[in-house]
Design a protein around this motif. Structure first.
Motif, PDB file in Angstrom:
ATOM      1  N   SER A  19       0.811  -1.213   0.000  1.00  9.61           N
ATOM      2  CA  SER A  19       0.000   0.000   0.000  1.00  9.61           C
ATOM      3  C   SER A  19       0.848   1.268   0.000  1.00  9.61           C
ATOM      4  O   SER A  19       0.656   2.150  -0.838  1.00  9.61           O
ATOM      5  N   CYS A  20       1.831   1.338   0.935  1.00  4.81           N
ATOM      6  CA  CYS A  20       2.608   2.584   1.056  1.00  4.81           C
ATOM      7  C   CYS A  20       4.086   2.429   0.700  1.00  4.81           C
ATOM      8  O   CYS A  20       4.799   3.423   0.578  1.00  4.81           O
ATOM      9  N   GLY A  21       4.571   1.209   0.575  1.00  2.00           N
ATOM     10  CA  GLY A  21       5.965   0.988   0.181  1.00  2.00           C
ATOM     11  C   GLY A  21       6.949   0.929   1.324  1.00  2.00           C
ATOM     12  O   GLY A  21       8.149   0.711   1.108  1.00  2.00           O
ATOM     13  N   GLN A  22       6.494   1.118   2.580  1.00  2.00           N
ATOM     14  CA  GLN A  22       7.385   1.029   3.729  1.00  2.00           C
ATOM     15  C   GLN A  22       7.772  -0.436   3.995  1.00  2.00           C
ATOM     16  O   GLN A  22       7.019  -1.347   3.691  1.00  2.00           O
ATOM     17  N   ARG A  23       8.961  -0.638   4.587  1.00  2.00           N
ATOM     18  CA  ARG A  23       9.405  -1.990   4.919  1.00  2.00           C
ATOM     19  C   ARG A  23       9.154  -2.283   6.400  1.00  2.00           C
ATOM     20  O   ARG A  23       9.504  -1.489   7.269  1.00  2.00           O
ATOM     21  N   ASN A  24       8.532  -3.427   6.640  1.00  2.00           N
ATOM     22  CA  ASN A  24       8.247  -3.878   8.006  1.00  2.00           C
ATOM     23  C   ASN A  24       8.454  -5.383   8.061  1.00  2.00           C
ATOM     24  O   ASN A  24       8.087  -6.100   7.125  1.00  2.00           O
ATOM     25  N   LYS A  25       9.028  -5.879   9.141  1.00  7.55           N
ATOM     26  CA  LYS A  25       9.186  -7.318   9.309  1.00  7.55           C
ATOM     27  C   LYS A  25       7.893  -7.899   9.870  1.00  7.55           C
ATOM     28  O   LYS A  25       7.355  -7.388  10.858  1.00  7.55           O
ATOM     29  N   ALA A  26       7.428  -8.961   9.225  1.00  4.37           N
ATOM     30  CA  ALA A  26       6.186  -9.593   9.665  1.00  4.37           C
ATOM     31  C   ALA A  26       6.395 -10.332  10.972  1.00  4.37           C
ATOM     32  O   ALA A  26       7.462 -10.881  11.229  1.00  4.37           O
ATOM     33  N   LYS A  27       5.355 -10.335  11.796  1.00  9.08           N
ATOM     34  CA  LYS A  27       5.373 -11.100  13.039  1.00  9.08           C
ATOM     35  C   LYS A  27       4.492 -12.319  12.836  1.00  9.08           C
ATOM     36  O   LYS A  27       3.288 -12.197  12.661  1.00  9.08           O
ATOM     37  N   GLY A  28       5.135 -13.488  12.854  1.00  8.33           N
ATOM     38  CA  GLY A  28       4.390 -14.705  12.567  1.00  8.33           C
ATOM     39  C   GLY A  28       3.983 -14.727  11.109  1.00  8.33           C
ATOM     40  O   GLY A  28       4.747 -14.379  10.221  1.00  8.33           O
TER      41      GLY A  28
END
Length: 351
Positions: free
Chosen positions: A308-317
């Motif tokens: 959606s916004c292009g930001q990077r985040n590490k998934a939890k589970g």
């Protein structure tokens, strides 16, 4: 033109004839390559010069095989010795009927046409009827007999502009997302890991008992299970692509898959032994038969980048959450980003 191989189950009444022909074929090929190696050049031969209890048409084919092996040997500097029994017949000397296949063999010193009952599925029959036939290969797998026929056929034409991204993994073997918004989760990663773990434990037990032949048999069963799963998953992927009128399937570039897949201590063994390459090859050739192109993309950060916004985040589970409010299954996020990625190195995968 596309070249593919069709495998058909046959039911020989007298399998010992096929066993004898297969042994004679590889014996003659090994003999010719040994002579060529000793002299440094492949001799000029006709079927009359070949000492083998085989039909002349088959002798001509084994001369071609032996010559090809010799030419490769000159590059590799080592002559391969064939051990696995095989029997080749060229396309002018076999016939495919409604429920049988016939080809020449030698019985009691005389060339005869062996008619073997065959189980030909509608799909194989349709492919055979609209293609140019190549070599026929008779093989035995365990106690079952098959003929493998090479065919050439023009690729089907697909109309549409829909693309599909496929994310491969361990917990979910494959997730497909199309540009028209369809999503599908395929395979059972939990069951696959259980099967792999079961075979691993059994092999360790057999290893302590030093039962080497039983260990080899276990490995064969495991590889057949893996191959069956990959065939089923690839068929479901391509069927979905056909249904949705997909023009291009995008897959991960395998060189980076082990870097981008999460590797816990629990699944490290599964990651490095799971046949991602085999699954991709199955997808590629099934897609090619349907006229669908397959392309490779760089999978870097595809499971971390927010669609959606292009930001990077590490998934939890297994859940991906972004600060912008976007939430989805982490493998679906990977498939969406693979779908949007440009083709790796600007080249598509040759299917």
């Amino acid at each position: 033109m596309q070249t593919v191989t069709i495998q058909i189950r046959i039911f020989p009444v007298n399998a010992s004839v096929l066993v004898e022909m297969g042994h004679e074929y590889i014996r003659a090929v090994n003999e010719l390559t040994a002579v060529a190696e000793a002299s440094g050049t492949f001799p000029k031969l006709t079927s009359k010069n070949v000492n083998a209890n085989l039909p002349s048409a088959v002798k001509n084919q084994l001369i071609r095989d032996a010559k090809s092996i010799h030419q490769k040997t000159k590059k590799q500097m080592k002559r391969p010795v064939l051990k696995k029994r095989v029997y080749y017949v060229n396309n002018q000397n076999y016939t495919i009927g409604n429920d049988c296949i016939s080809f020449p063999v030698v019985i009691d010193g005389k060339v005869q046409r062996l008619v073997v009952p065959a189980l030909i599925a509608d799909r194989e029959r349709e492919m055979l009827s609209n293609s140019k036939h190549g070599l026929l290969r008779v093989v035995q797998k365990s106690t079952k007999w098959f003929v493998q026929i090479s065919i050439e056929r023009p690729p089907e034409q697909v109309s549409g502009d829909i693309a599909m991204g496929v994310d491969l993994g361990l917990k979910v073997p494959a997730v497909c997302v199309t540009t028209n918004g369809k999503t599908k989760f395929l395979g059972n990663g939990r069951k696959n890991k259980y099967i792999r773990r079961k075979y691993y434990v059994n092999r360790r037990k057999l290893g302590r008992l030093k039962k080497l032949s039983a260990i080899r048999k276990q490995r064969g069963k495991e590889s057949r299970y893996m191959k069956d799963q990959n065939h089923k998953i690839s068929r479901q992927i391509v069927n979905m692509a056909i249904q949705e009128k997909v023009l291009v399937i995008k897959l991960e570039k395998l060189a980076d898959i082990r870097k981008t897949t999460r590797t816990s201590r629990k699944n490290a063994k599964n990651l490095h032994s799971w046949s991602f390459y085999q699954l991709q090859m199955f997808i590629a050739y099934k897609a090619a038969l349907a006229g669908i192109k397959v392309e490779k993309v760089d999978p870097a950060y595809t499971s971390q980048t927010c669609p959606s916004c292009g930001q990077r985040n590490k998934a939890k589970g297994r859940t991906y959450q972004c600060g912008c409010g976007y939430t989805a299954h982490r493998d679906r996020v990977g498939a969406i980003n693979i779908l949007r990625q440009p083709v790796a190195d600007g080249n598509s995968l040759s299917a």
